[in-house]
Write a protein that holds these residues in place. Structure first.
Motif, PDB file in Angstrom:
ATOM      1  N   ALA A 109     -62.199 -46.980 -19.208  1.00 38.52           N
ATOM      2  CA  ALA A 109     -63.468 -47.205 -18.536  1.00 38.52           C
ATOM      3  C   ALA A 109     -64.118 -48.549 -19.438  1.00 38.52           C
ATOM      4  O   ALA A 109     -64.807 -49.430 -19.004  1.00 38.52           O
ATOM      5  CB  ALA A 109     -64.552 -46.037 -18.945  1.00 38.52           C
ATOM      6  N   HIS A 110     -63.872 -48.535 -20.697  1.00 40.30           N
ATOM      7  CA  HIS A 110     -64.481 -49.614 -21.521  1.00 40.30           C
ATOM      8  C   HIS A 110     -63.719 -50.772 -21.211  1.00 40.30           C
ATOM      9  O   HIS A 110     -64.384 -52.103 -20.993  1.00 40.30           O
ATOM     10  CB  HIS A 110     -64.244 -49.313 -23.038  1.00 40.30           C
ATOM     11  CG  HIS A 110     -64.773 -50.638 -23.834  1.00 40.30           C
ATOM     12  ND1 HIS A 110     -63.990 -51.345 -24.442  1.00 40.30           N
ATOM     13  CD2 HIS A 110     -66.024 -50.806 -24.479  1.00 40.30           C
ATOM     14  CE1 HIS A 110     -64.653 -52.193 -25.031  1.00 40.30           C
ATOM     15  NE2 HIS A 110     -65.933 -51.964 -25.169  1.00 40.30           N
ATOM     16  N   SER A 132     -62.743 -51.678 -18.303  1.00 38.58           N
ATOM     17  CA  SER A 132     -63.049 -51.894 -16.983  1.00 38.58           C
ATOM     18  C   SER A 132     -64.392 -52.544 -16.927  1.00 38.58           C
ATOM     19  O   SER A 132     -65.258 -52.895 -15.819  1.00 38.58           O
ATOM     20  CB  SER A 132     -63.080 -50.612 -16.079  1.00 38.58           C
ATOM     21  OG  SER A 132     -61.697 -50.288 -16.175  1.00 38.58           O
ATOM     22  N   HIS A 133     -65.025 -53.006 -18.289  1.00 34.92           N
ATOM     23  CA  HIS A 133     -66.588 -53.231 -18.145  1.00 34.92           C
ATOM     24  C   HIS A 133     -66.823 -54.422 -17.403  1.00 34.92           C
ATOM     25  O   HIS A 133     -67.872 -54.830 -16.669  1.00 34.92           O
ATOM     26  CB  HIS A 133     -66.957 -53.688 -19.709  1.00 34.92           C
ATOM     27  CG  HIS A 133     -68.439 -54.276 -19.875  1.00 34.92           C
ATOM     28  ND1 HIS A 133     -69.475 -53.516 -19.718  1.00 34.92           N
ATOM     29  CD2 HIS A 133     -68.624 -55.450 -20.289  1.00 34.92           C
ATOM     30  CE1 HIS A 133     -70.585 -54.299 -20.124  1.00 34.92           C
ATOM     31  NE2 HIS A 133     -70.217 -55.381 -20.242  1.00 34.92           N
ATOM     32  N   ALA A 144     -67.033 -53.799 -13.722  1.00 37.32           N
ATOM     33  CA  ALA A 144     -68.014 -53.084 -13.316  1.00 37.32           C
ATOM     34  C   ALA A 144     -69.258 -53.982 -13.146  1.00 37.32           C
ATOM     35  O   ALA A 144     -70.076 -53.874 -12.529  1.00 37.32           O
ATOM     36  CB  ALA A 144     -68.513 -51.942 -14.587  1.00 37.32           C
ATOM     37  N   LEU A 182     -70.370 -47.634 -15.398  1.00 34.34           N
ATOM     38  CA  LEU A 182     -69.529 -46.633 -15.818  1.00 34.34           C
ATOM     39  C   LEU A 182     -69.882 -45.848 -17.023  1.00 34.34           C
ATOM     40  O   LEU A 182     -70.058 -46.741 -17.997  1.00 34.34           O
ATOM     41  CB  LEU A 182     -68.256 -47.476 -16.042  1.00 34.34           C
ATOM     42  CG  LEU A 182     -67.579 -48.255 -14.945  1.00 34.34           C
ATOM     43  CD1 LEU A 182     -66.184 -48.987 -15.369  1.00 34.34           C
ATOM     44  CD2 LEU A 182     -67.453 -47.541 -13.683  1.00 34.34           C
ATOM     45  N   CYS A 183     -70.010 -44.668 -16.957  1.00 36.65           N
ATOM     46  CA  CYS A 183     -70.538 -43.860 -18.089  1.00 36.65           C
ATOM     47  C   CYS A 183     -69.879 -42.627 -18.155  1.00 36.65           C
ATOM     48  O   CYS A 183     -70.416 -41.502 -17.873  1.00 36.65           O
ATOM     49  CB  CYS A 183     -71.921 -43.642 -17.906  1.00 36.65           C
ATOM     50  SG  CYS A 183     -72.613 -42.922 -19.671  1.00 36.65           S
ATOM     51  N   THR A 224     -65.700 -43.146 -28.147  1.00 35.15           N
ATOM     52  CA  THR A 224     -67.053 -43.515 -27.791  1.00 35.15           C
ATOM     53  C   THR A 224     -68.002 -43.821 -28.818  1.00 35.15           C
ATOM     54  O   THR A 224     -68.888 -44.731 -28.821  1.00 35.15           O
ATOM     55  CB  THR A 224     -67.672 -42.493 -27.088  1.00 35.15           C
ATOM     56  OG1 THR A 224     -67.656 -41.240 -27.718  1.00 35.15           O
ATOM     57  CG2 THR A 224     -67.085 -42.506 -25.605  1.00 35.15           C
ATOM     58  N   TYR A 250     -69.885 -50.831 -18.576  1.00 37.35           N
ATOM     59  CA  TYR A 250     -69.548 -49.724 -19.396  1.00 37.35           C
ATOM     60  C   TYR A 250     -70.755 -49.114 -20.035  1.00 37.35           C
ATOM     61  O   TYR A 250     -71.121 -50.208 -21.002  1.00 37.35           O
ATOM     62  CB  TYR A 250     -68.199 -49.834 -19.975  1.00 37.35           C
ATOM     63  CG  TYR A 250     -68.001 -48.842 -20.949  1.00 37.35           C
ATOM     64  CD1 TYR A 250     -67.533 -47.588 -20.481  1.00 37.35           C
ATOM     65  CD2 TYR A 250     -68.137 -48.909 -22.322  1.00 37.35           C
ATOM     66  CE1 TYR A 250     -67.418 -46.177 -21.413  1.00 37.35           C
ATOM     67  CE2 TYR A 250     -68.066 -47.770 -23.152  1.00 37.35           C
ATOM     68  CZ  TYR A 250     -67.595 -46.537 -22.828  1.00 37.35           C
ATOM     69  OH  TYR A 250     -67.346 -45.618 -23.562  1.00 37.35           O
ATOM     70  N   TYR A 251     -70.946 -47.880 -20.192  1.00 41.20           N
ATOM     71  CA  TYR A 251     -71.940 -47.333 -21.288  1.00 41.20           C
ATOM     72  C   TYR A 251     -71.435 -45.969 -21.935  1.00 41.20           C
ATOM     73  O   TYR A 251     -70.544 -45.294 -21.327  1.00 41.20           O
ATOM     74  CB  TYR A 251     -73.257 -46.954 -20.703  1.00 41.20           C
ATOM     75  CG  TYR A 251     -74.235 -48.075 -20.329  1.00 41.20           C
ATOM     76  CD1 TYR A 251     -75.055 -48.617 -21.156  1.00 41.20           C
ATOM     77  CD2 TYR A 251     -74.084 -48.683 -18.970  1.00 41.20           C
ATOM     78  CE1 TYR A 251     -75.849 -49.635 -20.764  1.00 41.20           C
ATOM     79  CE2 TYR A 251     -74.636 -49.846 -18.532  1.00 41.20           C
ATOM     80  CZ  TYR A 251     -75.742 -50.398 -19.416  1.00 41.20           C
ATOM     81  OH  TYR A 251     -76.433 -51.406 -18.769  1.00 41.20           O
TER      82      TYR A 251
END
Length: 343
Positions: free
Chosen positions: A107-108, A110-111, A114, A121-122, A214, A325-326
């Motif tokens: 996910a990170h 893919s920042h 996003a 994305l979280c 995270t 991303y968060y």
């Protein structure tokens, strides 16, 4: 705003669905098992969609008019990528309840995508990793030049079947810590120490918890480990398992173990969720040897997940944060944990 809970009929997905409806929200319930999702939707008087992650076209059609999805169908190392891809294509905000390091890293990574899609994305909007992420953020606030971060938690609650399956699948990979900003694979029970999580000092061992990913994105602290309590006997057993954990890569063994897991209860019942609390602890140190520690008592992890996932969803829908991303603490602030504290 229109939003979806995917995997709504699973153990944790159902807890989230029931909490959302009890709070007056109107999520669309979804999943691949038509009978299961229909039954729950009729009971909760909600709309529902039957769709599989294996059908990208159908999934994108189901998400086309959704502003947000809470993804609850694991194992997330398998299911997160297709759901995120569909969310990016349909400009749908993505949340999930994973604790898997690989999902956070994906996910990170893919920042930028996003940001371009206008999507938040979280992942990890439950017990993985809201309370530990908030503790990490608060320790960073107290010691801005920290270079080492150690987190941990102690819970008497039983695992759900889904959590047990994920843990079993990950045994072959061993443990994980962060060193110099990089995730490093290490043996099971790599480090051990005694920790007072908030209810007395106990032996503890490292685990590959989601904060290895995270907490770094929340704090930029380069060295991170996560611990849980473990008896000396369990620690010895985990260390011995390092010699043959490669066996867990074989599908026949995994299938046999998954069948055993399926014989267990779905997860803690309501009485246990109300009684079982969780102790969260963290310690940060800087290069001069200064340190800060923090202990917090919060509600049972599954109860926290049912509330936390909905709280973060509402934050996104109401506050409309910038896309990208968060982590939960970066998105909602380190005081998010205050909602789940038990005095």
């Amino acid at each position: 705003m229109k939003w979806m809970i995917y995997g709504a009929y699973g153990y944790t997905g159902e807890l989230i669905s029931r909490h959302a409806v009890a709070e007056g929200h109107k999520p669309v319930l979804a999943g691949r098992n038509g009978e299961a999702v229909r039954k729950l939707a009729e009971e909760l008087d909600r709309d529902y969609v039957v769709v599989s992650l294996d059908e990208p076209g159908a999934l994108e059609a189901a998400l086309a008019d959704m502003d947000l999805v809470i993804h609850c169908a694991g194992p997330f190392e398998v299911t997160a990528e297709p759901m995120i891809a569909s969310c990016l294509a349909t400009k749908t905000h993505y949340l999930d309840i994973t604790g898997e390091i690989s999902v956070f890293e994906f996910a990170h990574a893919s920042h930028k995508l996003a940001e371009s899609a206008g999507v938040v994305l979280c992942p990890g909007v439950g017990f993985d990793v809201i309370p530990t992420d908030c503790v990490a953020a608060q320790l960073k606030e107290q010691l801005p030049d920290a270079i080492d971060l150690v987190l941990g938690f102690d819970s008497s609650s039983r695992m759900s079947r889904g959590t047990a399956r994920t843990g079993m699948r990950k045994l072959a990979e061993g443990g994980a810590v962060r060193r110099g900003g990089d995730v490093v694979n290490v043996p099971l029970a790599y480090h051990t120490r005694k920790i007072d999580f908030g209810n007395g000092e106990k032996c503890a061992m490292t685990i590959p918890w989601g904060d290895v990913a995270t907490a770094y994105y929340t704090t930029s602290i380069p060295n991170i480990e996560v611990y849980i309590p473990a008896s000396p006997r369990l620690i010895k057993r985990m260390k011995r398992m390092n010699w043959f954990r490669w066996l867990f890569r074989f599908k026949p063994l995994r299938n046999m173990l998954e069948k055993n897991i399926e014989q267990q209860p779905a997860g803690p019942d309501e009485e246990e969720r109300e009684k079982a609390v969780t102790y969260v602890w963290g310690e940060a140190k800087n290069g001069k040897g200064d340190s800060k520690s923090l202990r917090v008592k919060v509600m049972n992890g599954y109860k926290l997940t049912s509330q936390g996932a909905v709280d973060v969803a509402m934050h996104i829908l109401e506050q409309r944060p910038a896309p990208g991303y968060y982590t939960p603490a970066k998105l909602c602030g380190s005081d998010l944990i205050d909602r789940y504290k038990i005095e």
